[in-house]
Design a protein around this motif. Structure first.
Motif, mmCIF file in Angstrom:
data_model
loop_
_atom_site.group_PDB
_atom_site.id
_atom_site.type_symbol
_atom_site.label_atom_id
_atom_site.label_comp_id
_atom_site.label_asym_id
_atom_site.label_seq_id
_atom_site.Cartn_x
_atom_site.Cartn_y
_atom_site.Cartn_z
ATOM 1 N N TYR A 113 1.014 -1.463 0.109
ATOM 2 C CA TYR A 113 0.173 -0.270 -0.597
ATOM 3 C C TYR A 113 0.823 0.867 0.005
ATOM 4 O O TYR A 113 1.830 1.164 0.601
ATOM 5 C CB TYR A 113 -0.756 0.008 1.807
ATOM 6 N N THR A 114 0.654 1.637 -0.786
ATOM 7 C CA THR A 114 0.768 3.585 -0.515
ATOM 8 C C THR A 114 0.193 4.543 0.701
ATOM 9 O O THR A 114 -0.918 4.235 0.611
ATOM 10 C CB THR A 114 1.034 4.000 -1.884
ATOM 11 N N ALA A 115 0.401 5.412 0.622
ATOM 12 C CA ALA A 115 0.153 6.675 1.553
ATOM 13 C C ALA A 115 -1.062 6.579 0.661
ATOM 14 O O ALA A 115 -2.279 7.377 1.722
ATOM 15 C CB ALA A 115 1.246 7.623 1.849
ATOM 16 N N HIS A 116 -1.062 6.932 -0.302
ATOM 17 C CA HIS A 116 -2.252 6.938 -0.770
ATOM 18 C C HIS A 116 -3.618 6.087 -0.460
ATOM 19 O O HIS A 116 -5.245 6.409 -0.658
ATOM 20 C CB HIS A 116 -2.165 7.490 -2.375
ATOM 21 N N ASP A 117 -3.067 5.153 -0.872
ATOM 22 C CA ASP A 117 -4.335 3.999 -0.972
ATOM 23 C C ASP A 117 -4.822 4.008 0.948
ATOM 24 O O ASP A 117 -5.464 3.061 0.487
ATOM 25 C CB ASP A 117 -3.339 2.811 -1.352
ATOM 26 N N VAL A 118 -3.207 3.974 1.814
ATOM 27 C CA VAL A 118 -4.371 3.997 3.366
ATOM 28 C C VAL A 118 -5.132 4.673 3.749
ATOM 29 O O VAL A 118 -6.303 5.031 3.864
ATOM 30 C CB VAL A 118 -3.174 4.396 4.272
ATOM 31 N N GLY B 81 -0.653 1.165 -5.384
ATOM 32 C CA GLY B 81 0.546 0.431 -5.039
ATOM 33 C C GLY B 81 0.569 -0.495 -5.675
ATOM 34 O O GLY B 81 1.930 -0.763 -6.520
ATOM 35 N N MET B 82 -0.515 -1.906 -5.737
ATOM 36 C CA MET B 82 -0.698 -2.726 -6.307
ATOM 37 C C MET B 82 -2.569 -2.862 -7.550
ATOM 38 O O MET B 82 -2.572 -3.621 -6.880
ATOM 39 C CB MET B 82 -0.722 -3.698 -5.834
ATOM 40 N N PRO B 83 -2.659 -1.697 -8.049
ATOM 41 C CA PRO B 83 -3.824 -1.466 -8.773
ATOM 42 C C PRO B 83 -4.018 -2.592 -9.525
ATOM 43 O O PRO B 83 -2.859 -3.056 -9.855
ATOM 44 C CB PRO B 83 -3.817 -0.365 -9.895
ATOM 45 N N LEU B 84 -5.781 -3.281 -9.706
ATOM 46 C CA LEU B 84 -5.876 -4.938 -10.564
ATOM 47 C C LEU B 84 -6.673 -4.301 -11.087
ATOM 48 O O LEU B 84 -7.520 -2.709 -11.341
ATOM 49 C CB LEU B 84 -5.925 -5.621 -9.375
#
Ligand code: DLL
Length: 471
Positions: free
Chosen positions: A133-138, A322-325
């Motif tokens: 996760y990036t900070a943006h994802d969190v 971070g890990m887009p799907l």
């Protein structure tokens, strides 16, 4: 898809409990939107937003190279502008197998410097799935979880008892991020040590409970055993998920804990809990955070299914970095519906998860979903919400389904075991179209889960029975 327990949505039975703890019922029944812009957006505007986000995602995937980029190029997509929401079903999919094949971080898009945490699921058979996760994802996660908790009636004055596990598993941290974003008080208990949980519930009087539905039952029984009566309970609502549960279990949890039991869904690959969550006013279905997670329901060949038809859930993470799907096949089966009409919430809704593609048992040619078995068992008032289904494959030529149930301690009488066993056997045969071997175990004998997800479906390939006392 046939043979799935397509349980009716929640009835209003628990709505009568919504006004507990002194709050006016109407306030409880329609909690304010936490993020009115996102949750109440005009659906046409949201579709435009989704399409823009989808194109940006495709551009990012193509620029990064790697598996998803190769698959996009192989289908003739060379830039985001080549895709529209209407032709999304022509785009390639990713599966759990792809994550395993590229373990641990082959599908990561962000630079390592930008990753702030890792979560995942331990996975069955010891095959973990890890998600960076990036900070943006969190931040996105905190947003969707704040909405989910707000939809359950939580606000800044709330105390949220979080008994989901903290760790790689996303349950504990997901609720934690959301509660803090909402400005509520989170009590981070994690799972297990039930005596301490009971003690803190009495002392701190939380209004919201977050844990798996099976642990909610366990906590409720422990509260009762500690002499706490329903009238003394402070809880008004619970957000329960991470494992399948039926309407029958919902009723039992509500009766046991005197609260509104709401379903919350998510998976670590997509973000964790908060992908979709029921609210007090969503009429038994889960509002999908579709501004961040594009949802599709597809058949076994990956073809789109219309609203109302159960199929496999497929998600595209529109905003993750971070890990887009793109088009992740979840293996979970549910169906889609429009928002409640005239509701300020305009997000589309999904049903409870009705089963998993890989959970379907084939017993002597008949397809059976474990959720159908739970629906039959819990429809009998004598049966406690503790049961295990064992697929007995010791004789490969003749698979047997063994079902271990437990009656409620209060109504337990050895003399009545036989009639209970007979009634359940008949009800299962009528519903499933296949005979099951039912064993009634004395109260307390079915193994409980205090941490992690309940394992209600076990396989028996040889050796000792996986459940002591099973015939
Ligand atoms: O279970 C995330 C979560 C935590 C959801 C807390 C809700 C509450 P994973 O460990 O990656 O993530 O497992 C994801 O669990 O594909 C479903 O099969 C199942 N699952 C999750 N929520 C539900 C639910 C978390 N409400 C997998 N009903 C998913 C049925 C659920 N199954």
């Amino acid at each position: 898809m046939t043979g799935i327990n397509d349980a009716p949505e929640a009835t209003g039975n628990a709505a009568t409990r919504a006004g507990r703890a002194g709050a006016p019922e109407e306030v409880q029944a329609a909690p304010p939107l936490v993020d009115p812009v996102a949750e109440g957006m005009d659906p046409n505007l949201r579709r435009g937003l989704q399409q823009r986000r989808l194109r940006l995602l495709v551009d990012r995937l193509l620029a990064a190279g790697g598996l998803q980029s190769e698959r996009l190029r192989a289908t003739g997509v060379h830039r985001g502008a080549d895709v529209t929401l209407d032709n999304i079903d022509e785009l390639p999919m990713v599966t759990k197998q792809d994550l395993w094949d590229h373990y641990p971080f082959g599908l990561q898009l962000a630079r390592n410097e930008d990753i702030v945490c890792i979560h995942g699921s331990s996975g069955t058979g010891g095959r973990p799935t890890l998600v960076p996760y990036t900070a943006h994802d969190v931040d996105v996660w905190a947003q969707v979880m704040a909405r989910a908790l707000g939809g359950a009636g939580a606000n800044r004055a709330s105390r949220i008892h979080c008994a989901y596990g903290y760790g790689l598993f996303t349950g504990g941290m997901g609720v934690h991020h959301g509660a803090i974003r909402l400005g509520a008080t989170v009590i981070p208990l994690s799972g297990g040590m039930t005596d301490r949980q009971v003690r803190l519930m009495r002392d701190l009087r939380p209004d919201i409970l977050a844990c798996t539905p099976s642990y909610a039952v366990h906590l409720g029984e422990a509260l009762r055993a500690a002499g706490v009566t329903v009238d003394e309970f402070s809880l008004r609502a619970g957000v329960f998920g991470a494992e399948p549960w039926t309407e029958g279990l919902r009723r039992q949890v509500e009766d046991l804990l005197g609260l509104r039991a709401l379903d919350i869904y998510g998976l670590s690959e997509v973000i964790g809990p908060g992908v979709a969550c029921e609210s007090l006013d969503s009429q038994g279905m889960l509002n999908v955070a579709e501004d961040h997670f594009l949802i599709e329901v597809v058949d076994a060949d990956g073809k789109p299914l219309p609203d109302g038809t159960p199929g496999e859930l497929v998600f595209t993470t529109l905003t993750k970095t971070g890990m887009p799907l793109l088009r992740y096949r979840t293996g979970d089966i549910a169906r889609l519906a429009n928002p409640v009409s005239d509701s300020p919430r305009t997000l589309r809704r999904m049903s409870k998860v009705l089963g998993r593609v890989d959970d379907m048992l084939t017993v002597r040619g008949v397809n059976v979903f474990p959720s159908e078995i739970e629906a039959v068992l819990l429809a009998d008032e004598r049966v406690a919400p503790h049961y295990v289904v064992v697929e007995d494959r010791r004789n490969p030529a003749r698979t047997e389904l063994r079902v271990a149930v437990e009656p409620f301690a209060e109504s337990y009488a050895t003399a009545e075991e036989e009639s209970l066993r007979r009634d359940i056997t008949t009800a299962l045969r009528e519903r499933l179209g296949v005979g099951c071997v039912v064993t009634v175990l004395p109260p307390g004998q079915v193994p409980r889960t205090e941490t992690g997800k309940a394992r209600r479906l076990l396989r028996w390939d040889g050796g000792e029975s996986p459940v002591p006392g099973l015939a």
